[in-house]
Design a protein around this motif. Sequence first.
Motif, PDB file in Angstrom:
ATOM      1  N   THR A 259     -27.737 -21.770  43.795  1.00  0.00           N
ATOM      2  CA  THR A 259     -26.321 -21.465  43.620  1.00  0.00           C
ATOM      3  C   THR A 259     -25.472 -22.302  44.569  1.00  0.00           C
ATOM      4  N   LEU A 260     -25.949 -22.458  45.804  1.00  0.00           N
ATOM      5  CA  LEU A 260     -25.209 -23.243  46.794  1.00  0.00           C
ATOM      6  C   LEU A 260     -25.242 -24.726  46.462  1.00  0.00           C
ATOM      7  N   VAL A 261     -26.434 -25.244  46.206  1.00  0.00           N
ATOM      8  CA  VAL A 261     -26.618 -26.668  45.905  1.00  0.00           C
ATOM      9  C   VAL A 261     -27.577 -26.779  44.725  1.00  0.00           C
ATOM     10  N   PRO A 262     -27.121 -27.224  43.556  1.00  0.00           N
ATOM     11  CA  PRO A 262     -28.029 -27.347  42.407  1.00  0.00           C
ATOM     12  C   PRO A 262     -29.258 -28.175  42.748  1.00  0.00           C
ATOM     13  N   GLY A 263     -30.430 -27.658  42.367  1.00  0.00           N
ATOM     14  CA  GLY A 263     -31.684 -28.345  42.634  1.00  0.00           C
ATOM     15  C   GLY A 263     -32.350 -27.946  43.927  1.00  0.00           C
ATOM     16  N   MET A 264     -31.610 -27.301  44.824  1.00  0.00           N
ATOM     17  CA  MET A 264     -32.189 -26.920  46.104  1.00  0.00           C
ATOM     18  C   MET A 264     -33.222 -25.809  45.931  1.00  0.00           C
ATOM     19  N   GLY A 265     -32.970 -24.895  44.977  1.00  0.00           N
ATOM     20  CA  GLY A 265     -33.957 -23.857  44.699  1.00  0.00           C
ATOM     21  C   GLY A 265     -35.230 -24.432  44.109  1.00  0.00           C
ATOM     22  N   GLN A 266     -35.093 -25.473  43.280  1.00  0.00           N
ATOM     23  CA  GLN A 266     -36.281 -26.125  42.726  1.00  0.00           C
ATOM     24  C   GLN A 266     -37.091 -26.799  43.835  1.00  0.00           C
ATOM     25  N   ALA A 267     -36.393 -27.410  44.798  1.00  0.00           N
ATOM     26  CA  ALA A 267     -37.101 -28.000  45.937  1.00  0.00           C
ATOM     27  C   ALA A 267     -37.812 -26.917  46.748  1.00  0.00           C
ATOM     28  N   TYR A 268     -37.181 -25.765  46.904  1.00  0.00           N
ATOM     29  CA  TYR A 268     -37.781 -24.650  47.622  1.00  0.00           C
ATOM     30  C   TYR A 268     -39.038 -24.153  46.909  1.00  0.00           C
ATOM     31  N   ASN A 269     -39.019 -24.188  45.556  1.00  0.00           N
ATOM     32  CA  ASN A 269     -40.173 -23.759  44.774  1.00  0.00           C
ATOM     33  C   ASN A 269     -41.227 -24.843  44.620  1.00  0.00           C
TER      34      ASN A 269
ATOM     35  N   LEU B 218     -15.145 -28.103  25.986  1.00  0.00           N
ATOM     36  CA  LEU B 218     -16.535 -27.872  25.584  1.00  0.00           C
ATOM     37  C   LEU B 218     -17.507 -28.503  26.567  1.00  0.00           C
ATOM     38  N   SER B 219     -17.162 -29.668  27.083  1.00  0.00           N
ATOM     39  CA  SER B 219     -18.020 -30.321  28.074  1.00  0.00           C
ATOM     40  C   SER B 219     -18.062 -29.528  29.372  1.00  0.00           C
ATOM     41  N   ALA B 220     -16.927 -28.944  29.734  1.00  0.00           N
ATOM     42  CA  ALA B 220     -16.903 -28.092  30.928  1.00  0.00           C
ATOM     43  C   ALA B 220     -17.800 -26.875  30.734  1.00  0.00           C
ATOM     44  N   LEU B 221     -17.818 -26.335  29.520  1.00  0.00           N
ATOM     45  CA  LEU B 221     -18.715 -25.220  29.223  1.00  0.00           C
ATOM     46  C   LEU B 221     -20.171 -25.660  29.329  1.00  0.00           C
ATOM     47  N   GLY B 222     -20.483 -26.850  28.828  1.00  0.00           N
ATOM     48  CA  GLY B 222     -21.843 -27.379  28.951  1.00  0.00           C
ATOM     49  C   GLY B 222     -22.250 -27.575  30.406  1.00  0.00           C
ATOM     50  N   PHE B 223     -21.317 -28.050  31.226  1.00  0.00           N
ATOM     51  CA  PHE B 223     -21.588 -28.207  32.657  1.00  0.00           C
ATOM     52  C   PHE B 223     -21.931 -26.862  33.282  1.00  0.00           C
ATOM     53  N   ALA B 224     -21.150 -25.828  32.925  1.00  0.00           N
ATOM     54  CA  ALA B 224     -21.403 -24.487  33.473  1.00  0.00           C
ATOM     55  C   ALA B 224     -22.754 -23.954  33.013  1.00  0.00           C
ATOM     56  N   VAL B 225     -23.136 -24.249  31.760  1.00  0.00           N
ATOM     57  CA  VAL B 225     -24.430 -23.776  31.248  1.00  0.00           C
ATOM     58  C   VAL B 225     -25.580 -24.426  32.004  1.00  0.00           C
ATOM     59  N   VAL B 226     -25.504 -25.734  32.233  1.00  0.00           N
ATOM     60  CA  VAL B 226     -26.558 -26.418  32.992  1.00  0.00           C
ATOM     61  C   VAL B 226     -26.647 -25.863  34.409  1.00  0.00           C
ATOM     62  N   TYR B 227     -25.492 -25.606  35.015  1.00  0.00           N
ATOM     63  CA  TYR B 227     -25.476 -25.045  36.367  1.00  0.00           C
ATOM     64  C   TYR B 227     -26.126 -23.663  36.384  1.00  0.00           C
ATOM     65  N   ALA B 228     -25.803 -22.836  35.363  1.00  0.00           N
ATOM     66  CA  ALA B 228     -26.398 -21.490  35.300  1.00  0.00           C
ATOM     67  C   ALA B 228     -27.901 -21.566  35.040  1.00  0.00           C
ATOM     68  N   LEU B 229     -28.326 -22.478  34.153  1.00  0.00           N
ATOM     69  CA  LEU B 229     -29.757 -22.628  33.883  1.00  0.00           C
ATOM     70  C   LEU B 229     -30.511 -23.081  35.120  1.00  0.00           C
ATOM     71  N   ASN B 230     -29.857 -23.880  35.965  1.00  0.00           N
ATOM     72  CA  ASN B 230     -30.474 -24.310  37.213  1.00  0.00           C
ATOM     73  C   ASN B 230     -30.774 -23.098  38.104  1.00  0.00           C
ATOM     74  N   ILE B 231     -29.855 -22.131  38.134  1.00  0.00           N
ATOM     75  CA  ILE B 231     -30.068 -20.928  38.943  1.00  0.00           C
ATOM     76  C   ILE B 231     -31.152 -20.042  38.329  1.00  0.00           C
ATOM     77  N   ILE B 232     -31.094 -19.868  37.001  1.00  0.00           N
ATOM     78  CA  ILE B 232     -32.079 -19.030  36.326  1.00  0.00           C
ATOM     79  C   ILE B 232     -33.482 -19.612  36.481  1.00  0.00           C
ATOM     80  N   ASP B 233     -33.598 -20.926  36.322  1.00  0.00           N
ATOM     81  CA  ASP B 233     -34.904 -21.576  36.464  1.00  0.00           C
ATOM     82  C   ASP B 233     -35.467 -21.374  37.865  1.00  0.00           C
ATOM     83  N   ALA B 234     -34.606 -21.497  38.880  1.00  0.00           N
ATOM     84  CA  ALA B 234     -35.072 -21.291  40.252  1.00  0.00           C
ATOM     85  C   ALA B 234     -35.548 -19.859  40.460  1.00  0.00           C
ATOM     86  N   ASN B 235     -34.836 -18.897  39.861  1.00  0.00           N
ATOM     87  CA  ASN B 235     -35.217 -17.498  39.999  1.00  0.00           C
ATOM     88  C   ASN B 235     -36.553 -17.208  39.312  1.00  0.00           C
ATOM     89  N   VAL B 236     -36.714 -17.714  38.080  1.00  0.00           N
ATOM     90  CA  VAL B 236     -37.962 -17.478  37.342  1.00  0.00           C
ATOM     91  C   VAL B 236     -39.132 -18.153  38.041  1.00  0.00           C
TER      92      VAL B 236
END
Length: 306
Positions: free
Chosen positions: A165-175, A245-263
């Motif tokens: 949430t703070l930095v996209p991709g940081m949770g993936q690095a943590y995992n 619509l592109s802004a919505l896509g940006f938000a979706v990718v950002y949210a998926l980044n958080i969900i992926d880190a959580n899962v």
Amino acid sequence: VLESMHGTIYCLTGRHVNKNLSAFVIFLFLLIAPAAYTQTNNPKGLKKPDITTRIWLGSHVLPGYGQVYNRDYWKIPIFYAGMGTMAYQGYQMNSDYKKWQKTYLALPTSDPDREKFKIKATEYRQNRNLYYAAATAFYLASVSDAVLVYNRGKHSPAAASILSTLVPGMGQAYNGAYWKIPIIYGGLSTFYFIIDWNNRGYNRFRTALFNLIDGDPATVDEFNGTRTQEELRYYMDNYRRNRDLSALGFAVVYALNIIDANVDGHLYDWNVDDNLTFRVEPAVFNPSQNLTYNTPAFGVSCRVTF
């Protein structure tokens, strides 16, 4: 029928219900709050909640709260000095930017030095943004440090979610899923470029439309009046819709980044050993306990070995 023996589970299926963890449930849970509670055992065998989220929220409200909780007091002056210095420099640059911008706007368009003031104002604005970004980086570093230090020695899904949430991709690095980071930033960068491109197109046609409606001979219309108001409004609306619509896509990718880190955080300790197997095979059973009367019964045997 379930029978456990030496780490092997045998299941005879007439009707067998398989309960799977739904990613949709995780998504809803993440919208309500970050994965705030993981469980650890205390000496009395009781369960106590993980306070990662409390540290995260406390560090947002009062930077340094997490360092106090973790007893890393020596880090507090460093973070505050970094945030204070960068914020002060940004404030100074912003003051200079406003002065140069005001002078630039006050000069007549025929003044040969007008462009120099514009360039100078742009430089101060860029420096202001860099200093403010550096202050934000110190702020986020203080929050990330508090979460990481608290979870040192254990793997926390809440920490993974918070870091992404703070930095996209940081949770993936943590995992440890480093290969996902380029994908995340590739998606975010692509949508950011599309947003910027459509926003520039929207501003372009909006300016042309306003100039055409205004009818002032002093205003410059890049199309020289060759396009009607309906055409300009049509293209302006298209660019605006694509930008949104592109802004919505940006938000979706950002949210998926958080969900992926959580899962991934929840599945970090999942058993993927080669000894983990699942076999389904036909079987013949004798349900009768009467040894003098053996009637075979046919069924399916499901065996999970772990």
